[in-house]
Design a protein around this motif. Sequence first.
Motif, short mmCIF file in Angstrom:
data_model
loop_
_atom_site.label_atom_id
_atom_site.label_comp_id
_atom_site.label_asym_id
_atom_site.label_seq_id
_atom_site.Cartn_x
_atom_site.Cartn_y
_atom_site.Cartn_z
N PRO A 185 0.88 -1.20 0.06
CA PRO A 185 0.11 -0.08 0.14
C PRO A 185 0.97 1.27 0.38
O PRO A 185 1.89 1.15 0.52
CB PRO A 185 -0.84 -0.20 1.33
N ASP A 186 0.21 2.15 -0.84
CA ASP A 186 1.06 3.54 -0.60
C ASP A 186 0.83 4.32 0.55
O ASP A 186 0.32 3.80 1.30
CB ASP A 186 0.80 4.24 -1.99
N ALA A 194 0.25 -2.11 6.99
CA ALA A 194 1.39 -1.98 5.62
C ALA A 194 2.66 -1.83 6.13
O ALA A 194 3.40 -2.25 5.54
CB ALA A 194 0.88 -0.48 5.13
N GLY A 195 3.02 -1.49 7.22
CA GLY A 195 4.53 -0.99 7.63
C GLY A 195 5.13 -2.63 8.05
O GLY A 195 6.11 -2.69 7.58
N LEU A 214 10.21 -3.74 -4.77
CA LEU A 214 9.13 -3.33 -4.13
C LEU A 214 8.54 -2.05 -4.64
O LEU A 214 9.16 -1.25 -5.24
CB LEU A 214 9.55 -2.78 -2.71
N ALA A 215 7.12 -2.29 -5.06
CA ALA A 215 6.24 -0.95 -5.48
C ALA A 215 5.16 -0.78 -4.64
O ALA A 215 4.62 -1.76 -3.98
CB ALA A 215 5.90 -1.28 -6.69
N THR A 216 4.63 0.43 -4.59
CA THR A 216 3.47 0.95 -3.75
C THR A 216 2.57 1.31 -4.78
O THR A 216 2.71 1.85 -5.97
CB THR A 216 3.93 1.91 -2.88
N ILE A 217 1.29 1.03 -4.24
CA ILE A 217 -0.04 1.27 -5.12
C ILE A 217 -1.25 1.66 -4.02
O ILE A 217 -1.30 1.17 -2.80
CB ILE A 217 -0.45 0.32 -5.95
N ALA A 218 -2.22 2.25 -4.50
CA ALA A 218 -3.26 2.42 -3.71
C ALA A 218 -4.16 1.14 -3.17
O ALA A 218 -4.02 0.18 -4.19
CB ALA A 218 -4.40 3.44 -4.69
N VAL A 219 -4.74 1.22 -2.30
CA VAL A 219 -5.31 -0.20 -1.75
C VAL A 219 -6.60 -0.47 -2.68
O VAL A 219 -6.64 -1.77 -2.69
CB VAL A 219 -5.95 0.13 -0.30
#
Length: 338
Positions: A185-186, A194-195, A214-219
């Motif tokens: 999650p972003d 998320a952490g 690793l990439a982040t994105i909206a839930v």
Amino acid sequence: MTRAVTIVDIARALDLSKSTVSSALTGQGRSSEATRRRVVEAAARMGYVTNRAARQLRVQSTGAWGLYIPAQVRMQSFYMQFTFGVVDEAAALGYDVTLFGRTSEPTQKMGPQIDGAIVADPLPDDPVIERLARTGVPLVTGGPMRGSNSRLADGVIEVDNYKMGRQVLDQLVRLGARLPALMAPDAMFDSPWAGDVRDTYLAWCEDHRIEPKLATIAVSPTSQDLDSAVRRLITDSSIDALVCAPQGLAGRSQPILESLGYKIGKEFHLAALVGDPATELMNEKITALDLTPFEFGREAARMMEEILQSGATIRLHKFHEAHLRPAVAAADTSGTTM
């Protein structure tokens, strides 16, 4: 105008739980004499004034609990099932449940209307949580709290994210994966969960001497955003597995990857850390964690009842059991529970 000192302020100053401070000030519960004296002295020093009218209202049971879910995730089925679990168990215990939807208005006046509040997946420094805590009613969280709100919960029930995350990654290795990537999650949903997900992945990569991908994105990303994120992540051809933290993204990523020629379950592996019942838990090609959210909600409700009935002056903590649902290819060599 100076804001009145509350039991939350005293609890933070003394590094005690909110319920311990409340019990010490009212003479109820099981606080030691030393703790009671320490709280009373701090209350006098800080200028705390008891709101006797509000306290009297709270002594009388209202027969209702409050439930708060962060707005960012209310559409996800996990939180819907968690809510149904809370409601089901609360009804069995003789309580109604009020869902708190407003996030910008004061909640202090809600205190006398509820006997306790349950918060699902609390976000750090969420002002709604602090306002709920200031009502003085017990607070149970589904997941730990961090940041300035970390001492506000009277009870915490959570999944052992570190243990279960490593189980998923180890399972992918058994399937033949050598370099799993993580989609996390972003910053818009930077919860303790998320952490934990990110920290677990990074620690696992370090243990296995693997460079993290690793990439982040909206839930809850749009289809276009998810497509772009998946394509960017797998530009590294050495990636042979994708672990998706937000619910449903592994199932939604499968057709994207297949359109690019990847054979899911054979040369490329997918995993979901919060398995969606429709698209992931029943999908034979996806390794998924079943967090059993309905039972999770019921356990949170039972914890609330325990706090209300016992008058406990220490914070309760419990781990909720999750289940690993392996992809069929390795179902015969791995366990299905913790």
